[in-house]
Design a protein around this motif. Sequence first.
Motif, PDB file in Angstrom:
ATOM      1  N   GLU A  79     -42.331 -11.337 -59.715  1.00 29.08           N
ATOM      2  CA  GLU A  79     -41.258 -11.643 -58.766  1.00 29.08           C
ATOM      3  C   GLU A  79     -40.355 -12.738 -59.325  1.00 29.08           C
ATOM      4  OE1 GLU A  79     -40.574 -13.021 -54.091  1.00 29.08           O
ATOM      5  OE2 GLU A  79     -42.595 -12.674 -54.857  1.00 29.08           O
ATOM      6  N   ALA A  80     -40.960 -13.740 -59.950  1.00 35.96           N
ATOM      7  CA  ALA A  80     -40.163 -14.795 -60.579  1.00 35.96           C
ATOM      8  C   ALA A  80     -39.287 -14.219 -61.679  1.00 35.96           C
ATOM      9  CB  ALA A  80     -41.078 -15.878 -61.136  1.00 35.96           C
ATOM     10  N   LEU A  81     -39.851 -13.339 -62.488  1.00 35.87           N
ATOM     11  CA  LEU A  81     -39.079 -12.722 -63.573  1.00 35.87           C
ATOM     12  C   LEU A  81     -37.880 -11.963 -63.022  1.00 35.87           C
ATOM     13  CD1 LEU A  81     -38.754 -11.909 -66.582  1.00 35.87           C
ATOM     14  CD2 LEU A  81     -40.170  -9.893 -66.047  1.00 35.87           C
ATOM     15  N   ALA A  82     -38.071 -11.222 -61.947  1.00 37.69           N
ATOM     16  CA  ALA A  82     -36.962 -10.460 -61.361  1.00 37.69           C
ATOM     17  C   ALA A  82     -35.836 -11.403 -60.925  1.00 37.69           C
ATOM     18  CB  ALA A  82     -37.461  -9.634 -60.176  1.00 37.69           C
ATOM     19  N   MET A  83     -36.185 -12.550 -60.378  1.00 37.14           N
ATOM     20  CA  MET A  83     -35.169 -13.519 -59.966  1.00 37.14           C
ATOM     21  C   MET A  83     -34.461 -14.117 -61.176  1.00 37.14           C
ATOM     22  SD  MET A  83     -37.409 -15.300 -56.905  1.00 37.14           S
ATOM     23  CE  MET A  83     -36.165 -16.491 -56.413  1.00 37.14           C
ATOM     24  N   VAL A  84     -35.200 -14.343 -62.239  1.00 33.92           N
ATOM     25  CA  VAL A  84     -34.606 -14.879 -63.469  1.00 33.92           C
ATOM     26  C   VAL A  84     -33.621 -13.881 -64.057  1.00 33.92           C
ATOM     27  CG1 VAL A  84     -35.107 -15.535 -65.860  1.00 33.92           C
ATOM     28  CG2 VAL A  84     -36.555 -16.392 -64.002  1.00 33.92           C
ATOM     29  N   LEU A  85     -34.014 -12.621 -64.121  1.00 29.91           N
ATOM     30  CA  LEU A  85     -33.158 -11.604 -64.732  1.00 29.91           C
ATOM     31  C   LEU A  85     -31.918 -11.316 -63.883  1.00 29.91           C
ATOM     32  CD1 LEU A  85     -35.877  -9.088 -66.003  1.00 29.91           C
ATOM     33  CD2 LEU A  85     -34.652 -10.842 -67.307  1.00 29.91           C
ATOM     34  N   ALA A  86     -32.007 -11.559 -62.583  1.00 27.76           N
ATOM     35  CA  ALA A  86     -30.858 -11.331 -61.701  1.00 27.76           C
ATOM     36  C   ALA A  86     -29.857 -12.478 -61.745  1.00 27.76           C
ATOM     37  CB  ALA A  86     -31.339 -11.119 -60.266  1.00 27.76           C
ATOM     38  N   SER A  87     -30.246 -13.596 -62.360  1.00 26.16           N
ATOM     39  CA  SER A  87     -29.399 -14.794 -62.373  1.00 26.16           C
ATOM     40  C   SER A  87     -28.579 -14.884 -63.655  1.00 26.16           C
ATOM     41  CB  SER A  87     -30.275 -16.046 -62.251  1.00 26.16           C
ATOM     42  OG  SER A  87     -29.524 -17.214 -62.502  1.00 26.16           O
ATOM     43  N   LYS A  88     -27.291 -15.135 -63.492  1.00 22.56           N
ATOM     44  CA  LYS A  88     -26.428 -15.388 -64.644  1.00 22.56           C
ATOM     45  C   LYS A  88     -26.306 -16.880 -64.932  1.00 22.56           C
ATOM     46  CE  LYS A  88     -23.566 -11.243 -64.042  1.00 22.56           C
ATOM     47  NZ  LYS A  88     -22.179 -10.732 -63.821  1.00 22.56           N
ATOM     48  N   ARG A  89     -26.672 -17.704 -63.967  1.00 15.80           N
ATOM     49  CA  ARG A  89     -26.542 -19.165 -64.103  1.00 15.80           C
ATOM     50  C   ARG A  89     -27.805 -19.803 -63.538  1.00 15.80           C
ATOM     51  NH1 ARG A  89     -20.871 -19.104 -60.951  1.00 15.80           N
ATOM     52  NH2 ARG A  89     -22.281 -17.866 -59.659  1.00 15.80           N
ATOM     53  N   THR A  90     -28.637 -20.316 -64.417  1.00  9.88           N
ATOM     54  CA  THR A  90     -29.943 -20.852 -64.027  1.00  9.88           C
ATOM     55  C   THR A  90     -30.053 -22.320 -64.413  1.00  9.88           C
ATOM     56  OG1 THR A  90     -31.011 -18.698 -64.254  1.00  9.88           O
ATOM     57  CG2 THR A  90     -32.439 -20.639 -64.338  1.00  9.88           C
ATOM     58  N   ILE A  91     -30.589 -23.132 -63.498  1.00  9.30           N
ATOM     59  CA  ILE A  91     -30.885 -24.544 -63.732  1.00  9.30           C
ATOM     60  C   ILE A  91     -32.380 -24.754 -63.536  1.00  9.30           C
ATOM     61  CG2 ILE A  91     -30.602 -26.892 -62.811  1.00  9.30           C
ATOM     62  CD1 ILE A  91     -27.742 -26.129 -62.047  1.00  9.30           C
ATOM     63  N   VAL A  92     -32.983 -25.542 -64.403  1.00  5.31           N
ATOM     64  CA  VAL A  92     -34.369 -25.967 -64.200  1.00  5.31           C
ATOM     65  C   VAL A  92     -34.365 -27.474 -63.970  1.00  5.31           C
ATOM     66  CG1 VAL A  92     -36.709 -26.065 -65.106  1.00  5.31           C
ATOM     67  CG2 VAL A  92     -35.242 -24.117 -65.666  1.00  5.31           C
ATOM     68  N   CYS A  93     -34.902 -27.885 -62.812  1.00  5.00           N
ATOM     69  CA  CYS A  93     -35.072 -29.299 -62.471  1.00  5.00           C
ATOM     70  C   CYS A  93     -36.550 -29.654 -62.601  1.00  5.00           C
ATOM     71  CB  CYS A  93     -34.625 -29.571 -61.034  1.00  5.00           C
ATOM     72  SG  CYS A  93     -32.946 -29.051 -60.631  1.00  5.00           S
ATOM     73  N   TRP A  94     -36.823 -30.868 -63.047  1.00  2.00           N
ATOM     74  CA  TRP A  94     -38.220 -31.289 -63.111  1.00  2.00           C
ATOM     75  C   TRP A  94     -38.325 -32.805 -63.027  1.00  2.00           C
ATOM     76  CZ3 TRP A  94     -35.577 -29.725 -67.515  1.00  2.00           C
ATOM     77  CH2 TRP A  94     -35.520 -30.637 -68.571  1.00  2.00           C
ATOM     78  N   ALA A  95     -39.551 -33.253 -62.774  1.00  2.00           N
ATOM     79  CA  ALA A  95     -39.833 -34.692 -62.745  1.00  2.00           C
ATOM     80  C   ALA A  95     -41.230 -34.913 -63.315  1.00  2.00           C
ATOM     81  CB  ALA A  95     -39.673 -35.243 -61.334  1.00  2.00           C
ATOM     82  N   MET A  96     -41.988 -35.874 -62.740  1.00  2.00           N
ATOM     83  CA  MET A  96     -43.232 -36.316 -63.362  1.00  2.00           C
ATOM     84  C   MET A  96     -44.296 -35.234 -63.469  1.00  2.00           C
ATOM     85  SD  MET A  96     -42.320 -39.432 -63.920  1.00  2.00           S
ATOM     86  CE  MET A  96     -40.749 -38.571 -64.100  1.00  2.00           C
ATOM     87  N   GLY A  97     -44.212 -34.208 -62.618  1.00  2.00           N
ATOM     88  CA  GLY A  97     -45.193 -33.131 -62.701  1.00  2.00           C
ATOM     89  C   GLY A  97     -45.163 -32.395 -64.019  1.00  2.00           C
ATOM     90  N   LEU A  98     -44.064 -32.515 -64.769  1.00  2.00           N
ATOM     91  CA  LEU A  98     -43.983 -31.924 -66.103  1.00  2.00           C
ATOM     92  C   LEU A  98     -44.119 -32.958 -67.210  1.00  2.00           C
ATOM     93  CD1 LEU A  98     -43.182 -29.300 -64.705  1.00  2.00           C
ATOM     94  CD2 LEU A  98     -41.360 -29.016 -66.397  1.00  2.00           C
ATOM     95  N   THR A  99     -43.845 -34.226 -66.933  1.00  4.47           N
ATOM     96  CA  THR A  99     -43.701 -35.204 -68.019  1.00  4.47           C
ATOM     97  C   THR A  99     -44.945 -36.027 -68.310  1.00  4.47           C
ATOM     98  OG1 THR A  99     -42.916 -37.013 -66.595  1.00  4.47           O
ATOM     99  CG2 THR A  99     -41.261 -35.457 -67.409  1.00  4.47           C
ATOM    100  N   GLN A 100     -45.960 -35.974 -67.436  1.00  7.03           N
ATOM    101  CA  GLN A 100     -47.111 -36.869 -67.585  1.00  7.03           C
ATOM    102  C   GLN A 100     -48.399 -36.117 -67.888  1.00  7.03           C
ATOM    103  OE1 GLN A 100     -46.891 -39.197 -63.926  1.00  7.03           O
ATOM    104  NE2 GLN A 100     -45.736 -40.804 -64.964  1.00  7.03           N
ATOM    105  N   HIS A 101     -48.357 -35.297 -68.930  1.00  2.00           N
ATOM    106  CA  HIS A 101     -49.529 -34.588 -69.441  1.00  2.00           C
ATOM    107  C   HIS A 101     -49.574 -34.762 -70.960  1.00  2.00           C
ATOM    108  CE1 HIS A 101     -49.877 -32.312 -65.618  1.00  2.00           C
ATOM    109  NE2 HIS A 101     -48.553 -32.233 -65.682  1.00  2.00           N
TER     110      HIS A 101
END
Length: 766
Positions: A351-373
Amino acid sequence: MASKPPAGDPVQDAPQVEAPKHAAAGLPAIGHTLLMAQQQMGLRRTARTLLKVNQKDGFDCPGCAWPEGDKRHTAEFCENGAKAVAEEATLRRVTPDFFAAHPLADLATRSGYWLGQQGRITQPMYLPPGADRYEAITWERAFEIIAEELNALASPDEALFYTSGRTSNEAAFLLQLFAREFGTNNLPDCSNMCHESSGSALTETLGVGKGSVSLEDLHQADLIVVAGQNPGTNHPRMLSALEKAKSAGAKIISVNPLPEAGLEKFKNPQTPQGMIKGAALTDLFLQIRIGGDQALFRLLNKLIVETEGAVDELFVREHTHGCEEFRAAALEADWDSTLAATGLTRAEIEEALAMVLASKRTIVCWAMGLTQHKHSVPTIREVVNFLLLRGNIGRTGAGVCPVRGHSNVQGDRTMGIFERPAPAFLDALEKEFGFAPPRHHGYDVVRSIEALRDGRAKVFFAMGGNFVAATPDTEVTEAAMRRASLTVHVSTKLNRSHAVTGRRALILPTLGRTDKDVQRGGRQFVTVEDSMGMVHASRGNLSPASRHLLSEPAIVVRMAQATLGAKSTVEWAEFEKDYATIRERIARVVPGFDDFNARVAHPGGFQLAHAPRDERRFPTATGKANFTAAPVEVPELPEGRLLLQTLRSHDQYNTTIYGLDDRYRGIKGGRRVVLVNPEDARQLGLADGSYTDLVSEWKDGVERRAPGFRVVHYPTARGCAAAYYPETNVLVPLGATADVSNTPASKSVVVRFESPRQGAGAGNES
């Protein structure tokens, strides 16, 4: 009128627990904001102060770094921003009489909440060698002590100059200038503990270690992925941008081990419709296991590569490097290992892939949940791979969006607060000021603690912040600080770090964002840079809390004059008189700040250039955007253990504790709670409401224990747990850091649960 501070620490033995909320903001946020503001400031001061927050002629919120649009609301602040302002603009005062009544041993037993509630510090305070309490001191003598200690060092590298993210551009530039003229690059800062992983990954792959999007890009995106971030508590004004994007047709995917109320529904307090009904934000919630994000993005990238026409081949060919090696690595991803690493289902990822492929303009936001491993840098590189494949860099409505958690942490780095400065920056500094700055690298936060622990550093100077409470491995850090010959904290309010001192200690009270700053050259303003590269002015409107306060630039100037004396090639005095002279020198040293004074005079300030965003130019080693192909890593979890992430409560901003509730998660009256999935809890024999000690496990075999936590059955991802910091920082080993960035791995701590050695609720938060 404002209320008095609490006389004693509140008991936290039995926190109350109810079901978590499924919407953020609304009437409860307004009520809580007004209550806390009134308690600290009184009604008149509340109105006078809050109406200036984030306004073009006002002051920048001392909270998060979320940007403002060109058009501002009358109330351009969120609940947690209002709390931050109220605590700084409080009418409560900490005078020398307070310190006379509270010896150091007493302060050391107090919680961070109690210390912060006491109010603004009014005079410089000094702890002499062997003394049991702080005493008042003159500014002149305070600077003499700093100079004595610094000039007695065997090497300039025995000094550490730490910077908090609330420090202004002007003060940060002066601090790095002083440190380098003194002879060291030991300039650790709070970014070392949060988005250092982002900067490391983005600099390597895109050539600029900052986000590439603006507010307008968020409003125009087709798809926004919010990964490892809780904007409802940590960046509440971001919810307005997400709401606007949704109204324009955007889809939102949330990737998080915990369901967060702010990403479920936002009740916008600025509109009647928002207050009554609210707006559902998340279209797809991916409840990922802690540390599984790299595996998720790698599989998505494989599926994009395998989908005919999904890759923007023209962009990849013209603007990127290393794609073939990356494609080969991506094609090795398999479903079974990814599902095990993420805890997701095949249907959810499809389902995530389908949403990605349908999007022409995608932003990824992130914070500490990605940076502290441990594997944070390759995880963020994988996010960049994900965006590069479909040409989502340098396109309107698309890009990378690391959301900074402190109001000028990005600006401080821009000003040169970095232990590994670029040679070009040092060249410009030498040309402008006529001295040769050191070229060898200095210490970041973790290496600074190690240097103090090992006796290689002896003087610690902090421009703001609460270093002891913000850092990992609490017992090790506190023992290291106590080995220093001198600890100095430039502060507005009390915190835990003032109770953990070297042989001598100074507290230097400073102006806050809300305070008027008048120098010999007239009324001054400072500048800050937000999370999206906008630089603007900040002007306080309140009379200072005491006539004894100095501004941050004035403190650095006087410290430099006392320490360097006639040896200095810098005309320090002019900087204290008129901050415009600081900005003139910044303009000649820091790229992008040409004509600084004129440009920042424009209401709302100006945006810094960003080559990948503005012209699809990538100042990397290859001259192009770099694909990378790191092996996929997943945290190892032994049988009978859980993976713990540390996090904030809703009544908290970084290490500042505003209250003892976490309204959205249903916690009231206590902070020593651990959130555990009910199925995991049953397997481990942890009844809801029972008490446990948390014990972390790491390769050094050292026992690190956080005692007396109430178990809360909570809908976390399986195999995962969560608890608040700074209470659980004691569990994070100093040596457990992210590869490349050296950021503490506070979001993936292996823990076991043991019967309490002390009574329920033992120990207060610090």
